[in-house]
Each structure stands twice: as structure tokens, then as C-alpha cells.
Design an enzyme around this catalytic site. Structure first.
Site, PDB file in Angstrom:
ATOM      1  N   GLU A 156      26.647 -40.449 -70.776  1.00 53.06           N
ATOM      2  CA  GLU A 156      25.953 -39.913 -71.959  1.00 53.06           C
ATOM      3  C   GLU A 156      25.964 -38.396 -71.903  1.00 53.06           C
ATOM      4  O   GLU A 156      25.785 -37.834 -70.820  1.00 53.06           O
ATOM      5  CB  GLU A 156      24.512 -40.435 -72.002  1.00 53.06           C
ATOM      6  CG  GLU A 156      24.463 -41.947 -72.210  1.00 53.06           C
ATOM      7  CD  GLU A 156      23.051 -42.531 -72.232  1.00 53.06           C
ATOM      8  OE1 GLU A 156      22.081 -41.746 -72.233  1.00 53.06           O
ATOM      9  OE2 GLU A 156      22.912 -43.747 -72.256  1.00 53.06           O
ATOM     10  N   ARG A 170      20.326 -49.608 -69.758  1.00 53.45           N
ATOM     11  CA  ARG A 170      21.107 -48.514 -69.186  1.00 53.45           C
ATOM     12  C   ARG A 170      22.573 -48.883 -69.300  1.00 53.45           C
ATOM     13  O   ARG A 170      22.959 -50.029 -69.061  1.00 53.45           O
ATOM     14  CB  ARG A 170      20.757 -48.288 -67.708  1.00 53.45           C
ATOM     15  CG  ARG A 170      19.439 -47.580 -67.472  1.00 53.45           C
ATOM     16  CD  ARG A 170      19.493 -46.099 -67.884  1.00 53.45           C
ATOM     17  NE  ARG A 170      18.242 -45.398 -67.647  1.00 53.45           N
ATOM     18  CZ  ARG A 170      17.257 -45.270 -68.533  1.00 53.45           C
ATOM     19  NH1 ARG A 170      17.372 -45.797 -69.731  1.00 53.45           N
ATOM     20  NH2 ARG A 170      16.168 -44.593 -68.227  1.00 53.45           N
ATOM     21  N   HIS A 218      20.840 -42.922 -77.384  1.00 49.97           N
ATOM     22  CA  HIS A 218      19.695 -43.100 -76.473  1.00 49.97           C
ATOM     23  C   HIS A 218      18.411 -42.689 -77.201  1.00 49.97           C
ATOM     24  O   HIS A 218      17.628 -41.864 -76.719  1.00 49.97           O
ATOM     25  CB  HIS A 218      19.879 -42.268 -75.199  1.00 49.97           C
ATOM     26  CG  HIS A 218      19.096 -42.790 -74.028  1.00 49.97           C
ATOM     27  ND1 HIS A 218      19.603 -42.878 -72.765  1.00 49.97           N
ATOM     28  CD2 HIS A 218      17.832 -43.266 -73.925  1.00 49.97           C
ATOM     29  CE1 HIS A 218      18.690 -43.362 -71.945  1.00 49.97           C
ATOM     30  NE2 HIS A 218      17.598 -43.617 -72.646  1.00 49.97           N
TER      31      HIS A 218
HETATM   32  N1  NAI Z   1      17.040 -46.946 -74.217  1.00 58.25           N
HETATM   33  C1  NAI Z   1      15.898 -46.399 -73.886  1.00 58.25           C
HETATM   34  O1  NAI Z   1      15.501 -45.403 -74.456  1.00 58.25           O
HETATM   35  C2  NAI Z   1      15.054 -47.006 -72.832  1.00 58.25           C
HETATM   36  C3  NAI Z   1      15.580 -47.768 -71.825  1.00 58.25           C
HETATM   37  N2  NAI Z   1      14.762 -48.305 -70.876  1.00 58.25           N
HETATM   38  C4  NAI Z   1      15.369 -49.079 -69.789  1.00 58.25           C
HETATM   39  O2  NAI Z   1      14.975 -50.441 -69.897  1.00 58.25           O
HETATM   40  C5  NAI Z   1      14.615 -50.929 -68.618  1.00 58.25           C
HETATM   41  C6  NAI Z   1      13.641 -52.089 -68.754  1.00 58.25           C
HETATM   42  O3  NAI Z   1      12.382 -51.634 -69.185  1.00 58.25           O
HETATM   43  P1  NAI Z   1      11.098 -52.590 -69.119  1.00 58.25           P
HETATM   44  O4  NAI Z   1      11.322 -53.810 -69.943  1.00 58.25           O
HETATM   45  O5  NAI Z   1       9.931 -51.748 -69.428  1.00 58.25           O
HETATM   46  O6  NAI Z   1      11.103 -52.996 -67.569  1.00 58.25           O
HETATM   47  P2  NAI Z   1      10.163 -53.955 -66.778  1.00 58.25           P
HETATM   48  O7  NAI Z   1      10.029 -53.429 -65.408  1.00 58.25           O
HETATM   49  O8  NAI Z   1       8.926 -54.275 -67.552  1.00 58.25           O
HETATM   50  O9  NAI Z   1      10.994 -55.332 -66.709  1.00 58.25           O
HETATM   51  C7  NAI Z   1      12.106 -55.522 -65.950  1.00 58.25           C
HETATM   52  C8  NAI Z   1      12.581 -56.977 -66.085  1.00 58.25           C
HETATM   53  O10 NAI Z   1      13.880 -57.089 -65.502  1.00 58.25           O
HETATM   54  C9  NAI Z   1      13.877 -58.198 -64.585  1.00 58.25           C
HETATM   55  N3  NAI Z   1      14.826 -57.929 -63.502  1.00 58.25           N
HETATM   56  C10 NAI Z   1      14.931 -56.811 -62.753  1.00 58.25           C
HETATM   57  N4  NAI Z   1      15.959 -56.924 -61.888  1.00 58.25           N
HETATM   58  C11 NAI Z   1      16.514 -58.133 -62.121  1.00 58.25           C
HETATM   59  C12 NAI Z   1      17.631 -58.834 -61.589  1.00 58.25           C
HETATM   60  N5  NAI Z   1      18.375 -58.307 -60.611  1.00 58.25           N
HETATM   61  N6  NAI Z   1      17.944 -60.040 -62.101  1.00 58.25           N
HETATM   62  C13 NAI Z   1      17.195 -60.588 -63.083  1.00 58.25           C
HETATM   63  N7  NAI Z   1      16.126 -59.972 -63.645  1.00 58.25           N
HETATM   64  C14 NAI Z   1      15.798 -58.775 -63.159  1.00 58.25           C
HETATM   65  C15 NAI Z   1      12.463 -58.297 -64.104  1.00 58.25           C
HETATM   66  O11 NAI Z   1      12.214 -59.596 -63.602  1.00 58.25           O
HETATM   67  C16 NAI Z   1      11.701 -57.987 -65.395  1.00 58.25           C
HETATM   68  O12 NAI Z   1      11.633 -59.141 -66.179  1.00 58.25           O
HETATM   69  C17 NAI Z   1      14.074 -49.694 -67.883  1.00 58.25           C
HETATM   70  O13 NAI Z   1      14.228 -49.834 -66.485  1.00 58.25           O
HETATM   71  C18 NAI Z   1      14.917 -48.561 -68.447  1.00 58.25           C
HETATM   72  O14 NAI Z   1      16.050 -48.335 -67.637  1.00 58.25           O
HETATM   73  C19 NAI Z   1      13.407 -48.165 -70.914  1.00 58.25           C
HETATM   74  C20 NAI Z   1      12.839 -47.410 -71.913  1.00 58.25           C
HETATM   75  C21 NAI Z   1      13.605 -46.718 -72.879  1.00 58.25           C
HETATM   76  O1  HPV Z   2      12.129 -44.203 -70.538  1.00 58.40           O
HETATM   77  C1  HPV Z   2      13.336 -44.461 -70.382  1.00 58.40           C
HETATM   78  O2  HPV Z   2      13.794 -45.051 -69.400  1.00 58.40           O
HETATM   79  C2  HPV Z   2      14.264 -44.049 -71.410  1.00 58.40           C
HETATM   80  O3  HPV Z   2      15.426 -44.387 -71.380  1.00 58.40           O
HETATM   81  C3  HPV Z   2      13.736 -43.234 -72.520  1.00 58.40           C
HETATM   82  O4  HPV Z   2      14.609 -42.264 -72.807  1.00 58.40           O
HETATM   83  P1  HPV Z   2      14.687 -41.005 -71.887  1.00 58.40           P
HETATM   84  O5  HPV Z   2      15.173 -41.540 -70.553  1.00 58.40           O
HETATM   85  O6  HPV Z   2      13.268 -40.509 -71.822  1.00 58.40           O
HETATM   86  O7  HPV Z   2      15.656 -40.140 -72.577  1.00 58.40           O
END
Ligand code: NAI
Ligand code: HPV
Length: 314
Positions: free
Chosen positions: A256, A227, A275
Site C-alpha cells: 500500500e 490485511r 484502506h
Molecule cells: N481495513 C481496515 O481499515 C481495518 C482492518 N483491520 C484488520 O482486521 C483484523 C481483524 O479485526 P477484528 O475483527 O477486530 O479482530 P479480532 O481480534 O476481534 O478477531 C480476530 C478473529 O480472527 C480469528 N483468528 C485469528 N487467527 C486465526 C487463525 N490462524 N485461524 C482462524 N481464525 C483465526 C480469531 O479467532 C477471531 O475470531 C485486524 O487484526 C486488522 O488487521 C482492522 C480494522 C480496520
Molecule cells: O485499525 C486498523 O488495523 C486499520 O487497518 C485501520 O486503518 P489504519 O491502520 O489506522 O490506517
């Protein structure tokens, strides 16, 4: 019958599978969706982000929200907490395409693709001697969740050293070493590439700021696919301009769409995607699989998959 509101139409075949589970299904486009009387007794909301127009406080029977995203920052968390509504997300649903996106961008940065695209456009034949190999380099992931795990898996063949940062420094398969959040700089100092894959929470707002950039190696490559607001974008821009950060790949931004006047657009060492890293032809298939499984569990009274810990915020 349990009433479920879908803000995305998965098609006749898939929606009839949901109905067969015993749901009374309403499908309404998310954009500009307003409350109407027929939504009064909706118990299950399957959506991405209808919250800016849809007043869910009027949906008094609402018990469960299934988000199609992984991030939850668009949802009205305080209200959800107060009402004891269960929130589930799509964790894991996009980690394969994002793992691929991360590998692609590590390579693009190392191999200077942007310069070659430019030269090709202008029919210029000129060797670039600044290319590096990633073999032997250290790649540090801020967050060792599903995104980082899928990227780390895919990087195994490259002979890189993979580090990870998480809340307590626990070891995670696929990482050579993990660090706890209290010693983040110890990890940052070692990295040739820093990849941000951590959720956006109150605790992670501007987690990567002036001090953290200072702790990084000179000439580090920086990637953010989590993010925008996890990173202080002003500081990122300063560090790109000074050359402290040699190049960046960014899929997410503090605001964004990224504004037209953002200096990031014109930087010759910055790769920008809108994104878009989560997108692949499999996105609906995987999302629906999770939704179906969860809706089945819900009618059968079983524990749902991907329940968000509202205390932690992810
Ligand atoms: N660019 C995009 O399209 C996308 C972005 N995302 C973003 O990526 C993020 C991560 O996704 P996942 O890997 O699936 O999450 P997840 O929940 O599997 O993993 C989160 C990780 O962050 C660590 N963590 C959380 N808070 C922390 C802190 N304060 N200090 C240190 N470590 C911390 C946790 O220990 C864990 O290892 C989502 O929350 C979302 O915002 C997710 C999907 C798509
Ligand atoms: O799943 C998420 O967190 C993502 O960032 C994927 O993109 P979106 O938020 O669905 O536009």
C-alpha cells in the site's frame, strides 16, 4: 506524574481531560518523529505508527503502548515482548463503519453497481440481467472477531446464511455455523461470498492461497478488509482473470498504496477502496473514549482494555 507521548492531537479540551488524570502530556506529530532527550522518561506512548523514525529503544521507561489501530503489524513486536511492554489496540473502534462497508460491498457485487456507474457516466440506458439477490446466499467470514460480528449483525435482515471461521470452531452469536481453522475448506466450499476479517500474523500470511481459492465455488465473490498479506495477491489476480472469482471488493493490499501498474485497478469486477473502510465521522470520538478509559485505568492500577496477546499476535 506519568509522562505520556501522544502522536496525535485530540484537541485542547480532550487533552486537558488526560492531564486531569495526572499525566504530563507531550504532543508530537507522528510523521518523521525522532527521539529527543525530552522523550527519555516517557512511560506511555499513544500512537499509530511512529516506529520507522522514532527509536523507542531509547525510551527506557516505556511501559505501555496504546495503538490507535486494531492491526498491530506496524509495531516492533519482538522488542515489545522482550521488554515486557504492554501493548493495547483499538479493537472494536472501527467495527461499525467496517460492518457497513462489508454490507455495502456484498450488495455492490451482487447488484453490479460498478457497471451502472460506468453506464451513467456515459448516459447509457441498458437493463442488466446479470444482477443477483443475496437472499438465500451463503456468506463466510474468515475470522469471527469484532469486524465480522458487526457485519453479521447488519446482514441479519437479508435472509442470508452466515458462516464463520475461527481458531477452534466455537459458536459466535450472529453466525449460523462456525468452523475451526483445521477444516477451512469445508466452509469455503459452501460460500457464495468469502469475507476476510482475520488478523495478519505469522500463521495467517498467505492463508488464502492457490489451494484455498481452488476449494471455493466457481463464481465466488471475494472481499478482503483485513490485511493484504493474508491473501496471495498474485493468486487472487489469477482467479479473477479466470472468472473463478466473479468479483472482489478490496480495501487492503500486499503493498500500500496499491501500485499504479497493478492489474487490479483495471478489472471491471473489482471494487477498490484505499484502506478506507475504517473511516467515519465517529473515528476520533470512539478512539479517544478508549484512550481515556485506558489511561484512567492505568493511573488507577486497573487491568487495561484491549491488551494484545503477543503470543497469538492479535
Ligand atoms: N481495513 C481496515 O481499515 C481495518 C482492518 N483491520 C484488520 O482486521 C483484523 C481483524 O479485526 P477484528 O475483527 O477486530 O479482530 P479480532 O481480534 O476481534 O478477531 C480476530 C478473529 O480472527 C480469528 N483468528 C485469528 N487467527 C486465526 C487463525 N490462524 N485461524 C482462524 N481464525 C483465526 C480469531 O479467532 C477471531 O475470531 C485486524 O487484526 C486488522 O488487521 C482492522 C480494522 C480496520
Ligand atoms: O485499525 C486498523 O488495523 C486499520 O487497518 C485501520 O486503518 P489504519 O491502520 O489506522 O490506517
Amino acid at each position: 506524574m506519568k509522562k505520556a507521548l501522544f502522536t496525535y492531537d485530540y484537541g485542547k479540551e480532550k487533552m486537558s481531560l488526560i492531564k486531569e488524570l495526572g499525566y504530563d502530556v507531550i504532543i508530537k506529530e507522528e510523521k518523521g518523529l525522532f527521539y529527543s532527550e525530552e522523550l527519555k522518561d516517557v512511560e506511555v506512548l499513544v500512537c499509530y505508527d511512529p516506529f520507522s523514525t522514532l527509536d523507542i529503544t531509547k525510551m527506557e521507561k516505556l511501559k505501555w503502548i496504546q495503538l490507535s489501530s486494531i492491526g498491530i503489524d506496524q509495531a516492533p513486536i519482538d522488542y515489545i515482548k522482550e521488554k515486557g511492554i504492554i501493548l493495547t489496540n483499538n479493537k472494536g473502534g472501527y467495527s461499525i463503519p467496517i460492518g457497513e462497508w462489508i454490507v455495502m460491498n456484498i450488495l455492490q457485487l451482487a447488484k453490479n453497481s460498478i457497471k451502472f456507474f460506468e453506464k451513467q457516466k456515459n448516459k447509457i440506458w441498458r437493463i442488466d440481467t446479470s444482477i443477483i439477490e443475496i437472499y438465500g446466499k451463503t456468506i463466510g467470514f474468515i475470522g469471527t472477531g469484532t469486524l465480522a460480528i458487526e457485519a453479521a449483525k447488519r446482514l441479519q435482515g437479508f435472509g442470508v446464511n452466515i458462516l464463520g471461521l475461527n481458531s477452534n470452531g466455537r459458536n459466535v452469536e450472529g453466525f449460523n455455523k462456525c468452523f475451526s481453522k483445521d477444516v477451512m475448506d469445508d466452509m469455503l466450499r459452501l460460500c457464495d461470498f468469502v469475507v476476510v476479517t482475520i488478523p495478519y500474523t505469522k500463521e495467517t500470511h498467505h492463508l488464502i492461497n492457490k489451494e484455498r481459492f481452488n476449494a471455493m465455488k466457481d463464481g465466488v465473490y471475494f472481499i478482503n478488509v483485513a490485511r493484504g498479506s493474508v491473501v496471495d495477491e498474485g493468486e487472487l489476480i489469477k482467479n479473477l482473470k479466470s472468472g473463478k472469482i466473479k468479483g472482489a471488493a478490496l480495501d487492503v493490499f500486499e503493498e500500500e498504496p496499491l501500485k499504479e501498474d497493478s492489474p487490479l485497478w483495471d478489472m471491471e469486477n473489482v471494487y477498490i477502496t484505499p484502506h478506507n473502510s475504517w473511516v467515519s465521522e465517529m473515528r476520533n470520538e470512539r478512539r479517544f473514549k478508549l484512550i481515556y478509559e485506558n489511561m484512567k485505568k492505568y493511573v488507577e492500577g486497573e487491568k487495561l482494555l484491549n491488551i494484545v496477546d503477543l503470543q497469538k499476535g492479535y
